[in-house]
Design a protein around this motif. Sequence first.
Motif, mmCIF file in Angstrom:
data_model
loop_
_atom_site.group_PDB
_atom_site.id
_atom_site.type_symbol
_atom_site.label_atom_id
_atom_site.label_comp_id
_atom_site.label_asym_id
_atom_site.label_seq_id
_atom_site.Cartn_x
_atom_site.Cartn_y
_atom_site.Cartn_z
ATOM 1 N N LEU A 84 -0.430 -28.923 10.831
ATOM 2 C CA LEU A 84 -0.521 -28.420 9.453
ATOM 3 C C LEU A 84 0.878 -27.981 9.023
ATOM 4 C CD1 LEU A 84 -3.513 -25.926 9.854
ATOM 5 C CD2 LEU A 84 -3.648 -28.296 9.167
ATOM 6 N N LYS A 85 1.091 -27.855 7.732
ATOM 7 C CA LYS A 85 2.394 -27.331 7.316
ATOM 8 C C LYS A 85 2.541 -25.870 7.728
ATOM 9 C CE LYS A 85 0.697 -27.083 2.628
ATOM 10 N NZ LYS A 85 0.720 -27.567 1.307
ATOM 11 N N GLN A 86 1.414 -25.157 7.922
ATOM 12 C CA GLN A 86 1.455 -23.755 8.338
ATOM 13 C C GLN A 86 1.697 -23.583 9.836
ATOM 14 O OE1 GLN A 86 -0.979 -25.174 6.567
ATOM 15 N NE2 GLN A 86 -1.153 -24.055 4.640
ATOM 16 N N GLY A 87 1.529 -24.650 10.610
ATOM 17 C CA GLY A 87 1.714 -24.568 12.050
ATOM 18 C C GLY A 87 0.846 -25.583 12.772
ATOM 19 N N SER A 112 1.521 -18.467 16.521
ATOM 20 C CA SER A 112 1.668 -17.262 15.713
ATOM 21 C C SER A 112 3.067 -17.139 15.115
ATOM 22 C CB SER A 112 1.325 -16.024 16.538
ATOM 23 O OG SER A 112 2.120 -15.974 17.688
ATOM 24 N N GLY A 115 4.069 -15.787 8.717
ATOM 25 C CA GLY A 115 3.403 -16.609 7.714
ATOM 26 C C GLY A 115 2.094 -17.174 8.239
ATOM 27 N N VAL A 116 2.085 -17.524 9.509
ATOM 28 C CA VAL A 116 0.895 -18.085 10.137
ATOM 29 C C VAL A 116 -0.202 -17.025 10.253
ATOM 30 C CG1 VAL A 116 0.005 -19.087 12.275
ATOM 31 C CG2 VAL A 116 2.173 -19.873 11.345
ATOM 32 N N PHE A 119 -2.006 -16.826 7.008
ATOM 33 C CA PHE A 119 -2.824 -18.030 6.878
ATOM 34 C C PHE A 119 -4.062 -17.932 7.767
ATOM 35 C CE2 PHE A 119 -3.871 -22.201 8.737
ATOM 36 C CZ PHE A 119 -4.303 -22.856 7.598
ATOM 37 N N THR A 122 -6.663 -15.506 6.616
ATOM 38 C CA THR A 122 -7.323 -15.996 5.409
ATOM 39 C C THR A 122 -8.387 -17.039 5.745
ATOM 40 O OG1 THR A 122 -5.297 -15.620 4.159
ATOM 41 C CG2 THR A 122 -6.928 -17.066 3.152
#
Length: 146
Positions: A84-87, A112, A115-116, A119, A122
């Motif tokens: 994912l772009k988040q990790g 971790s 920002g992750v 995310f 959430t």
Amino acid sequence: MEIYSYQNDKLEASPEDIFAVINDDEQLKNIFSILKGIEYNTKGKRSKGTKFRITLGVRNKTYRFRNEITEYVDNKRIVMKTMLKQGVITTLFNVEPAGDYSELTVKSSIESGMGVRVFAMTVKPVVKSVMNKEMKKLEEAVTAEN
């Protein structure tokens, strides 16, 4: 950071029967209503290094993810990474005998970082809600044959 965890050590099916369902794309698509498609980028479908895309439909939205199987033990374990772009999310599917039953464990965690963390916090409640319903259907499917 963990984003999903499931464990059932009282499944009334053999590890081989449970793994056969987890290892079969068509059965997975029939059981998991959120799973809309699986497209392979490699010749092998189930082996270490297999690359594929999955399409999920969750709450009227469509998501596509790039995945790679990083560990595969026939009739026992599949570990895959989802980019994912988040990790990177690492998901484990593990089946083991547990006396007269079988134990199925599914765990997902994301690397971790600040920002992750936001995310993960959430998405965790949504993932838990959706996946618990889907895992219930998987339990019913693997025990219906016995």
